[in-house]
Design a protein around this motif. Structure first.
Motif, PDB file in Angstrom:
ATOM      1  N   VAL A 385      93.323  -5.036  15.401  1.00 41.44           N
ATOM      2  CA  VAL A 385      92.122  -5.712  14.919  1.00 41.44           C
ATOM      3  C   VAL A 385      91.569  -5.020  13.682  1.00 41.44           C
ATOM      4  O   VAL A 385      91.249  -5.654  12.668  1.00 41.44           O
ATOM      5  N   GLY A 386      91.456  -3.691  13.759  1.00 38.67           N
ATOM      6  CA  GLY A 386      90.931  -2.943  12.626  1.00 38.67           C
ATOM      7  C   GLY A 386      91.792  -3.125  11.382  1.00 38.67           C
ATOM      8  O   GLY A 386      91.275  -3.310  10.271  1.00 38.67           O
ATOM      9  N   ILE A 387      93.100  -3.077  11.570  1.00 37.70           N
ATOM     10  CA  ILE A 387      94.021  -3.225  10.428  1.00 37.70           C
ATOM     11  C   ILE A 387      93.919  -4.630   9.847  1.00 37.70           C
ATOM     12  O   ILE A 387      93.869  -4.811   8.618  1.00 37.70           O
ATOM     13  N   LEU A 388      93.853  -5.647  10.712  1.00 37.64           N
ATOM     14  CA  LEU A 388      93.805  -7.023  10.229  1.00 37.64           C
ATOM     15  C   LEU A 388      92.519  -7.287   9.446  1.00 37.64           C
ATOM     16  O   LEU A 388      92.547  -7.937   8.390  1.00 37.64           O
ATOM     17  N   MET A 389      91.385  -6.813   9.949  1.00 41.10           N
ATOM     18  CA  MET A 389      90.140  -6.991   9.217  1.00 41.10           C
ATOM     19  C   MET A 389      90.151  -6.236   7.888  1.00 41.10           C
ATOM     20  O   MET A 389      89.562  -6.674   6.903  1.00 41.10           O
ATOM     21  N   GLY A 390      90.848  -5.089   7.874  1.00 42.78           N
ATOM     22  CA  GLY A 390      90.948  -4.319   6.643  1.00 42.78           C
ATOM     23  C   GLY A 390      91.753  -5.003   5.562  1.00 42.78           C
ATOM     24  O   GLY A 390      91.669  -4.630   4.387  1.00 42.78           O
ATOM     25  N   SER A 391      92.523  -6.026   5.956  1.00 48.43           N
ATOM     26  CA  SER A 391      93.336  -6.743   4.965  1.00 48.43           C
ATOM     27  C   SER A 391      92.574  -7.892   4.315  1.00 48.43           C
ATOM     28  O   SER A 391      93.124  -8.619   3.487  1.00 48.43           O
ATOM     29  N   SER A 392      91.284  -8.078   4.661  1.00 45.80           N
ATOM     30  CA  SER A 392      90.512  -9.196   4.155  1.00 45.80           C
ATOM     31  C   SER A 392      90.519  -9.233   2.642  1.00 45.80           C
ATOM     32  O   SER A 392      90.360  -8.193   1.967  1.00 45.80           O
ATOM     33  N   GLY A 393      90.676 -10.433   2.109  1.00 50.30           N
ATOM     34  CA  GLY A 393      90.623 -10.634   0.661  1.00 50.30           C
ATOM     35  C   GLY A 393      89.420 -11.489   0.304  1.00 50.30           C
ATOM     36  O   GLY A 393      88.444 -11.552   1.041  1.00 50.30           O
TER      37      GLY A 393
END
Length: 397
Positions: A385-393
């Motif tokens: 979850v943390g990694i996916l949110m960190g990929s936000s563009g």
């Protein structure tokens, strides 16, 4: 029309959606374990699920004046945008099939494992599709390691289910209980979920007596059934869930250029309305059919019996509202920060597992191996979850 435009606003929408989408399955599971027919519950749920979409469309979709580039919800209903409308409705169809499947998978596999497997499949397939549909606005070097964590989580979830099923079988065999039949002659110890009174003390979470009491009350009997059935249903639901977000993405951004020149893209609220309408219609048709021709050996019912069944109806209505608002918030955040990043809401098993442990006593008195696998599964989910949110563009018009 109100639109979420900042990355911070998008993440706030995702977090709120996460709490809503992780809670409604627990409510549905609670009703099934109390004996309410899944057909009745799902019919109630689908009514308020559509209501949530209408509320969102008539509020957020109507705020401010309408423009040619960004028409309000009511203005857009009369425009020639049917190619994108069909994408939105296709997304609603696969979501409805997925939700319908999970209400049976929860009984066979359990709330926590069902949500982990379906969510992980959704991320692995759906996020990859959304990444390319969104013209790679999300950071691949962050996004795909997050997808990998979800893939590991689904493998761990299968192991957790297998280990916990073995633990439960051992508890029952220790008391000489044959799981191929339900022991109707056993004393009624009350409702193991809410502690309602009976003639005998409430069975403790995780005990063989507790498992028997749940089986006696629930509407879908699982003793003696192969757990493979539950896993097959779960994987089918996961594939359905993996397709609804990419379909919605195509509906709002028209990457395949299906609209006529000069016709504006579907705004997220209009797409969500059509999405929810198709979801509602299919659910209505299938569940009315299942009233008279039930699956998974559920009891038969009638439309008259459904209309008169008010036991738990309020909870089912609440589940529909939570799911509807959760999906709407997910799409609002995805339109701003990329639908691949918005798939972070698939971390809903973190919330569902909490409710599964608190409400249903899942994994109580299980083996050390099960606890280790459960902890590892949740750790991988938190990391993903943390990694996916960190990929936000940030989507650029």
């Amino acid at each position: 029309m109100y639109l979420v435009e900042s990355k911070g606003g998008a993440i706030a929408c995702m977090l709120l959606a996460l709490s809503f989408l992780g809670t409604w399955p627990a409510i549905m599971t609670l009703l099934e374990r109390r004996g309410r027919l899944p057909q009745h519950t799902y019919l109630d749920y689908t009514i308020t699920n559509l209501l949530a979409a209408v509320i969102i469309a008539l509020t957020f979709g109507q705020i401010g004046s309408s423009t040619a580039e960004a028409p309000n919800f009511l203005t857009q209903l009369s425009q020639d945008n049917w190619p994108c409308v069909l994408f939105a409705m296709a997304g609603g169809v696969v979501l409805s099939l997925g939700n319908l499947s999970t209400q049976y998978a929860w009984a066979f596999v359990g709330l926590s494992v069902t949500e982990v497997i379906t969510s992980s499949i959704t991320v692995v397939i759906g996020t990859t599709l959304n990444y390319y549909l969104d013209d790679k606005i999300n950071r691949a070097e962050i996004l795909f390691p997050g997808v990998g964590c979800f893939l590991i989580a689904v493998c761990l979830a299968s192991a957790v289910h297998s280990s916990n099923a073995a633990d439960n079988k051992a508890k029952l065999m220790a008391q000489g209980i044959d799981t191929s039949v339900v022991k109707e002659t056993l004393p009624n110890n009350g409702d193991p979920e809410n502690g309602s009174s009976g003639t005998a003390p409430k069975a403790k979470f995780g005990t063989a007596d507790f498992l028997i009491e749940v089986e006696k009350r629930r509407s879908i009997k699982v003793f003696g059934k192969s757990t493979v059935i539950g896993l097959v249903i779960t994987f089918f639901a996961g594939v359905c869930f993996s397709l609804f977000s990419p379909a919605f993405n195509l509906a709002t951004n028209d990457q395949w250029h299906t609209l006529k020149e000069g016709v504006p893209h579907l705004v997220v609220y209009t797409a969500f309305f059509y999405f929810s309408v198709s979801c509602f219609v299919l659910a209505l048709i299938l569940n009315i059919t299942f009233l008279y021709r039930p699956v998974m050996n559920a009891p038969k019912s009638t439309l008259r019996a459904y209309l008169s069944d008010w036991n738990g109806r309020g909870w089912a209505f609440l589940a529909g509202l939570l799911c509807g608002f959760g999906n709407g918030l997910q799409f609002m955040g995805g339109q701003a920060a990329g639908y691949a990043a918005a798939d972070a809401v698939q971390a809903l098993p973190l919330v569902s597992t909490f409710w599964g442990i608190v409400l249903f006593g899942e994994y109580r008195k299980s083996s050390r191996r099960t606890y280790i696998l459960l902890g590892s599964m949740l750790f991988m989910f938190i990391a993903a979850v943390g990694i996916l949110m960190g990929s936000s563009g940030h989507r650029k018009d």
